[in-house]
Design a protein around this motif. Structure first.
Motif, PDB file in Angstrom:
ATOM      1  N   TYR A 117       0.812  -1.217   0.000  1.00  0.00           N
ATOM      2  CA  TYR A 117       0.000   0.000   0.000  1.00  0.00           C
ATOM      3  C   TYR A 117       0.845   1.267   0.000  1.00  0.00           C
ATOM      4  O   TYR A 117       2.022   1.261   0.319  1.00  0.00           O
ATOM      5  CB  TYR A 117      -1.009  -0.004   1.146  1.00  0.00           C
ATOM      6  N   GLU A 118       0.162   2.322  -0.400  1.00  0.00           N
ATOM      7  CA  GLU A 118       0.821   3.607  -0.593  1.00  0.00           C
ATOM      8  C   GLU A 118       0.855   4.427   0.693  1.00  0.00           C
ATOM      9  O   GLU A 118      -0.106   4.436   1.455  1.00  0.00           O
ATOM     10  CB  GLU A 118       0.069   4.415  -1.663  1.00  0.00           C
ATOM     11  N   ILE A 119       1.968   5.099   0.879  1.00  0.00           N
ATOM     12  CA  ILE A 119       2.039   6.163   1.878  1.00  0.00           C
ATOM     13  C   ILE A 119       2.216   7.498   1.164  1.00  0.00           C
ATOM     14  O   ILE A 119       2.108   8.549   1.757  1.00  0.00           O
ATOM     15  CB  ILE A 119       3.157   5.912   2.921  1.00  0.00           C
ATOM     16  N   LYS A 120       2.452   7.387  -0.157  1.00  0.00           N
ATOM     17  CA  LYS A 120       2.482   8.544  -1.051  1.00  0.00           C
ATOM     18  C   LYS A 120       1.687   8.159  -2.287  1.00  0.00           C
ATOM     19  O   LYS A 120       1.922   7.100  -2.882  1.00  0.00           O
ATOM     20  CB  LYS A 120       3.916   8.913  -1.418  1.00  0.00           C
ATOM     21  N   GLU A 121       0.731   9.008  -2.662  1.00  0.00           N
ATOM     22  CA  GLU A 121      -0.171   8.725  -3.764  1.00  0.00           C
ATOM     23  C   GLU A 121       0.567   8.360  -5.057  1.00  0.00           C
ATOM     24  O   GLU A 121       1.576   8.958  -5.404  1.00  0.00           O
ATOM     25  CB  GLU A 121      -1.040   9.964  -4.002  1.00  0.00           C
ATOM     26  N   ARG A 122       0.027   7.335  -5.753  1.00  0.00           N
ATOM     27  CA  ARG A 122       0.487   6.871  -7.064  1.00  0.00           C
ATOM     28  C   ARG A 122       1.875   6.228  -7.052  1.00  0.00           C
ATOM     29  O   ARG A 122       2.567   6.221  -8.049  1.00  0.00           O
ATOM     30  CB  ARG A 122       0.474   7.995  -8.091  1.00  0.00           C
ATOM     31  N   THR A 123       2.282   5.665  -5.926  1.00  0.00           N
ATOM     32  CA  THR A 123       3.567   4.969  -5.867  1.00  0.00           C
ATOM     33  C   THR A 123       3.406   3.455  -6.003  1.00  0.00           C
ATOM     34  O   THR A 123       4.383   2.766  -6.279  1.00  0.00           O
ATOM     35  CB  THR A 123       4.319   5.291  -4.557  1.00  0.00           C
ATOM     36  N   VAL A 124       2.200   2.951  -5.803  1.00  0.00           N
ATOM     37  CA  VAL A 124       1.939   1.516  -5.916  1.00  0.00           C
ATOM     38  C   VAL A 124       0.815   1.248  -6.920  1.00  0.00           C
ATOM     39  O   VAL A 124       0.956   0.409  -7.798  1.00  0.00           O
ATOM     40  CB  VAL A 124       1.582   0.890  -4.542  1.00  0.00           C
ATOM     41  N   CYS A 125      -0.274   1.969  -6.793  1.00  0.00           N
ATOM     42  CA  CYS A 125      -1.433   1.758  -7.656  1.00  0.00           C
ATOM     43  C   CYS A 125      -1.274   2.519  -8.970  1.00  0.00           C
ATOM     44  O   CYS A 125      -0.570   3.520  -9.034  1.00  0.00           O
ATOM     45  CB  CYS A 125      -2.710   2.186  -6.938  1.00  0.00           C
ATOM     46  N   SER A 126      -1.958   2.045  -9.991  1.00  0.00           N
ATOM     47  CA  SER A 126      -1.813   2.627 -11.322  1.00  0.00           C
ATOM     48  C   SER A 126      -2.878   3.664 -11.643  1.00  0.00           C
ATOM     49  O   SER A 126      -2.825   4.274 -12.690  1.00  0.00           O
ATOM     50  CB  SER A 126      -1.836   1.521 -12.381  1.00  0.00           C
ATOM     51  N   ARG A 127      -3.816   3.852 -10.756  1.00  0.00           N
ATOM     52  CA  ARG A 127      -4.926   4.762 -11.058  1.00  0.00           C
ATOM     53  C   ARG A 127      -5.510   5.338  -9.780  1.00  0.00           C
ATOM     54  O   ARG A 127      -5.126   4.948  -8.689  1.00  0.00           O
ATOM     55  CB  ARG A 127      -6.000   4.032 -11.865  1.00  0.00           C
ATOM     56  N   GLY A 128      -6.439   6.280  -9.924  1.00  0.00           N
ATOM     57  CA  GLY A 128      -7.177   6.816  -8.796  1.00  0.00           C
ATOM     58  C   GLY A 128      -6.439   7.911  -8.046  1.00  0.00           C
ATOM     59  O   GLY A 128      -5.292   8.224  -8.326  1.00  0.00           O
TER      60      GLY A 128
END
Length: 195
Positions: free
Chosen positions: A61-72
């Motif tokens: 999971y992310e602690i900074k946006e867009r570092t793990v997930c590809s969208r959202g």
């Protein structure tokens, strides 16, 4: 059966459970010899039955946006692995693992989960049944010898002759690609918003 955090001593059971659970899916040849270690924080849970690992879920999971997930937007978690040993399927273990992971994810301030899977109908139905929405897809293409390689891949290195290749197809002519290659899987992204 109890659901608990993964421990390093679980690695052999985790690997066995994952291998066996993938054998009858489109990921049958995606074999790991050891459990992955993640760059970011992760929720790693196992389902244990009489000392045997019978299910697992890993969500980085992310602690900074867009570092793990590809969208959202906001902080999300990526389900890298979810598996249930084939001898223990249809007992709700996958859903119990997901529910516990969602509880933890909400406590950590995540607003969504993302997962990628291939075109196994029963797996896709499980995601939909558990509140995920299909948001995008592309093809995983396995290019295997002879005619499949011809006109597709060539080596520019002397004396190197490709025998097999793996590729992503993100174009529009999906049916043509599926017709040309014996093994082309739709790779589907699912997303679930956490309330």
């Amino acid at each position: 059966m109890k659901i608990r955090p993964y421990q390093i001593e679980d690695e052999q059971g985790w690997v066995r459970c994952r291998v066996l659970s993938f054998l009858d899916t489109a990921y049958f040849d995606n074999v790991l010899k050891e459990k992955e270690i993640y760059e970011n924080p992760a929720m790693e849970l196992v389902a244990e039955e009489e000392g045997q690992i019978v299910g697992l879920i890993d969500i980085e999971y992310e602690i900074k946006e867009r570092t793990v997930c590809s969208r959202g937007t906001g902080l999300g978690g990526m389900i890298w692995h979810i598996a249930v040993h084939p001898d223990f399927r249809r007992e709700g273990i996958g859903t119990k693992l997901l529910n516990e992971a969602e509880r933890i994810a909400k406590n950590k301030g995540l607003n969504r989960l993302e997962a990628w899977t291939r075109d196994d109908e029963w797996v896709n139905k499980w995601y939909v049944k558990n509140g995920f929405t299909k948001v995008e897809s592309y093809l995983h293409v396995y290019i295997d010898g002879g005619n499949e390689l011809k006109g597709t891949i060539k080596s520019e290195m002397p004396n190197l002759f490709p025998v097999q290749a793996f590729a992503h197809y993100v174009g529009e002519d999906v049916e043509l690609v599926k017709k040309k290659f014996n093994r082309a899987h739709e790779c589907v992204c699912y997303e679930k918003m956490l309330e």
